[in-house]
Scaffold this active site. Structure first.
Site, mmCIF file in Angstrom:
data_model
loop_
_atom_site.group_PDB
_atom_site.id
_atom_site.type_symbol
_atom_site.label_atom_id
_atom_site.label_comp_id
_atom_site.label_asym_id
_atom_site.label_seq_id
_atom_site.Cartn_x
_atom_site.Cartn_y
_atom_site.Cartn_z
ATOM 1 N N GLU A 65 -4.954 29.976 43.520
ATOM 2 C CA GLU A 65 -5.993 28.964 43.344
ATOM 3 C C GLU A 65 -7.025 29.496 42.362
ATOM 4 O O GLU A 65 -7.602 30.570 42.565
ATOM 5 C CB GLU A 65 -6.667 28.648 44.685
ATOM 6 C CG GLU A 65 -7.908 27.791 44.601
ATOM 7 C CD GLU A 65 -7.671 26.465 43.900
ATOM 8 O OE1 GLU A 65 -8.381 26.176 42.907
ATOM 9 O OE2 GLU A 65 -6.780 25.716 44.340
ATOM 10 N N GLY A 76 -9.063 22.518 47.337
ATOM 11 C CA GLY A 76 -8.784 21.511 46.312
ATOM 12 C C GLY A 76 -9.904 20.524 46.077
ATOM 13 O O GLY A 76 -11.029 20.671 46.575
ATOM 14 N N THR A 77 -9.579 19.472 45.340
ATOM 15 C CA THR A 77 -10.569 18.482 44.924
ATOM 16 C C THR A 77 -11.197 17.760 46.104
ATOM 17 O O THR A 77 -12.430 17.598 46.176
ATOM 18 C CB THR A 77 -9.920 17.457 43.979
ATOM 19 O OG1 THR A 77 -9.484 18.123 42.796
ATOM 20 C CG2 THR A 77 -10.901 16.358 43.599
ATOM 21 N N CYS A 78 -10.387 17.305 47.047
ATOM 22 C CA CYS A 78 -10.902 16.498 48.148
ATOM 23 C C CYS A 78 -12.024 17.210 48.886
ATOM 24 O O CYS A 78 -13.095 16.654 49.114
ATOM 25 C CB CYS A 78 -9.769 16.147 49.113
ATOM 26 S SG CYS A 78 -10.307 15.240 50.577
ATOM 27 N N HIS A 107 -14.082 -9.038 71.945
ATOM 28 C CA HIS A 107 -15.165 -9.771 71.274
ATOM 29 C C HIS A 107 -16.496 -9.104 71.597
ATOM 30 O O HIS A 107 -16.720 -8.663 72.716
ATOM 31 C CB HIS A 107 -15.189 -11.221 71.769
ATOM 32 C CG HIS A 107 -16.360 -12.013 71.254
ATOM 33 N ND1 HIS A 107 -16.368 -12.552 69.989
ATOM 34 C CD2 HIS A 107 -17.546 -12.326 71.827
ATOM 35 C CE1 HIS A 107 -17.514 -13.195 69.811
ATOM 36 N NE2 HIS A 107 -18.242 -13.063 70.913
#
Length: 474
Positions: free
Chosen positions: A43, A49-51, A453
């Protein structure tokens, strides 16, 4: 054969090497290591990583911060007095950095606990199954019969005349490092990344202008969904220019002036801050793919088959680097496909999964399966149900009635082919529709279901009830 491949004395041997620690590479490395494989992962920038570092995790925290500022300003609409709302962007940045460090550190520690060899450096191929990884103080040569590329992508810089004149030229990573709210922000690009940041900074207090080349925002969506989202953003005070063309930039007293054309004629806007949100570029240029015998397509992505295999035996590409939908959940499913094939002897093609994603604007857009436009382009015989959020009891009670719901069904079988939910928690409501699709339920099952509901999911009763009159009238 490359010399590095043919001379084992120069190489450290592993069962698997993973390049990039994104949402496919990280869990795959850990899973293979726990299964007894000798695994190395390289890495070059940050674990997770990006996330984790500059995508989902930090941006959704900042979206939540912006939403709280917006709700506070709207408190008077609910009979609540809170006084002046002040946004401390430096504190938001601190919270963001703290969260990222926690998640990234968790990714790193998980890899170490699984027994993976971690290499912090840039990897490049020296042969079909050999790599060199160069870090600040090391160079290591590796070989493995299984190599997985999970290097992701980075923000793309468009070719715009005079762009360097902008004092603060930002992308989706650097904008999160600002410590003061810009008075003016221009966002170039009306896609998912651009719109999330545009609304976020408008809620922080910036005057935001969005410039988009297309005739509608979020180009892949149906026109009515895009129009409803546009109305909601403009209602919050964002300025949005569609069908923008001939954009150029020049220096000015304000910092920079952006000049462009729209169907209404020549336009200009002054700003010191510009966010570029015009897509992403795959991180393949430093991999020396030619040494492995790999090619990319014209955009730089690595082609794969439905099992995520490249054209070279023993090399896979996972996540954003292979092209296609650039979503974390897709990358993670890539990991599951490869894991099951290698460890459990089970194959599942990528074509078997249904496309789904969420845009974290407000109203939130959840999407699953086919849009109406896509279904009609395929020549399918369909039914289409729509319901405005102004007809959803829970949305009315929350005073959050911007948006609409829409579903596409096969006319003959009643099977749900796709849906879009633009409204409060649109992604969560869409997940309910996804469960129905996974179970092959016809839309009538949701139409007639007894749902608690008042919930947002209950509105699915009403959405599909709109078809009763339409079908009866045919």
């Amino acid at each position: 054969m490359n010399k590095a491949d043919s001379d084992p004395r120069t190489l450290e041997t592993f069962d698997a090497i993973i390049i990039g620690s994104g949402q496919a590479g990280t869990p795959l490395a850990s899973e293979l290591a726990r299964a007894g494989w000798r695994v190395a992962i390289a890495e070059r920038e940050h674990w997770g990583g990006t996330c984790v570092n500059e995508g989902c995790t930090p941006t959704k925290l900042m979206v939540a911060c912006a939403e709280n500022a917006h709700r506070a300003r709207r408190a008077g609409d609910y009979g609540v007095s809170v006084g002046t709302v002040r946004v401390d962007l430096a504190e938001i940045r601190r919270l963001k950095r703290e969260l990222v460090a926690s998640f990234s550190g968790g990714s790193e520690s998980g890899l170490r606990k699984a027994g993976v060899t971690l290499l912090r450096g840039e990897a490049s191929f020296t042969g079909p199954h050999s790599l060199v990884v160069r870090g600040e103080d090391f160079e290591r040569h590796l070989t493995a019969p299984h190599i997985f590329i999970n290097t992701g992508g980075r923000p793309r810089r468009p070719d715009i005349p005079g762009l360097d004149a902008v004092p603060h030229l930002l992308n989706s990573t650097s904008i999160m490092e600002l410590d003061e709210v810009p008075a003016q922000l221009v966002v170039i690009g009306g896609g998912y990344i651009g719109l999330e940041f545009a609304q976020m900074f408008a809620r922080f207090g910036s005057h935001v202008t969005v410039l988009h080349h297309g005739a509608q925002l979020v180009d892949r969506e149906d026109a009515d969904i895009a129009a409803s989202l546009l109305d909601a953003l403009r209602a919050e005070g964002l300025t949005v220019h569609l069908e923008m063309s001939d954009l150029s930039v020049e220096a000015s007293e304000a910092g920079a002036t952006l000049n462009f054309q729209t169907p209404a004629g020549a336009q200009s806007v002054d700003t010191a801050h510009v966010l570029l949100a015009t897509g992403r570029t795959p991180n393949t240029d430093a991999l020396n793919l030619a040494a492995a015998g790999l090619d990319t397509d014209k955009r730089g992505y690595i082609p794969v088959d439905e099992n995520l295999k490249t054209g070279v035996e023993g090399i896979w590409a996972l996540g954003d680097v292979k092209g296609g939908p650039a979503f974390t959940h897709v990358s993670y499913d890539d990991y599951r496909i490869v894991r099951d094939a290698l460890l459990h002897g089970k194959t599942r093609p990528t074509s078997s999964r249904t496309s789904t994603y969420t845009l974290f604007t407000d109203p939130q857009l959840g999407r699953i399966g086919l849009s109406e436009r896509e279904a009609r382009e395929q020549g399918l015989d369909i039914l289409v149900a729509t319901l405005p959020m102004t007809s959803v009891a829970r949305a009315i009670e929350m005073q959050r009635t911007a948006g609409m719901m829409k579903a596409v069904m096969d006319r003959n079988t009643g099977q749900i082919l796709g849906a879009a939910v633009l409204g409060p928690e649109g992604g969560e409501v869409t997940a309910t529709l996804q469960m129905a699709m996974l179970g092959n339920l016809p839309y009538t099952a949701l139409r007639d279901a007894v749902i608690s509901h008042p919930t947002l999911a209950e509105s699915l009763n009403n959405l599909f009830m709109t078809l009763d009159k339409a079908v009866a009238a045919e």
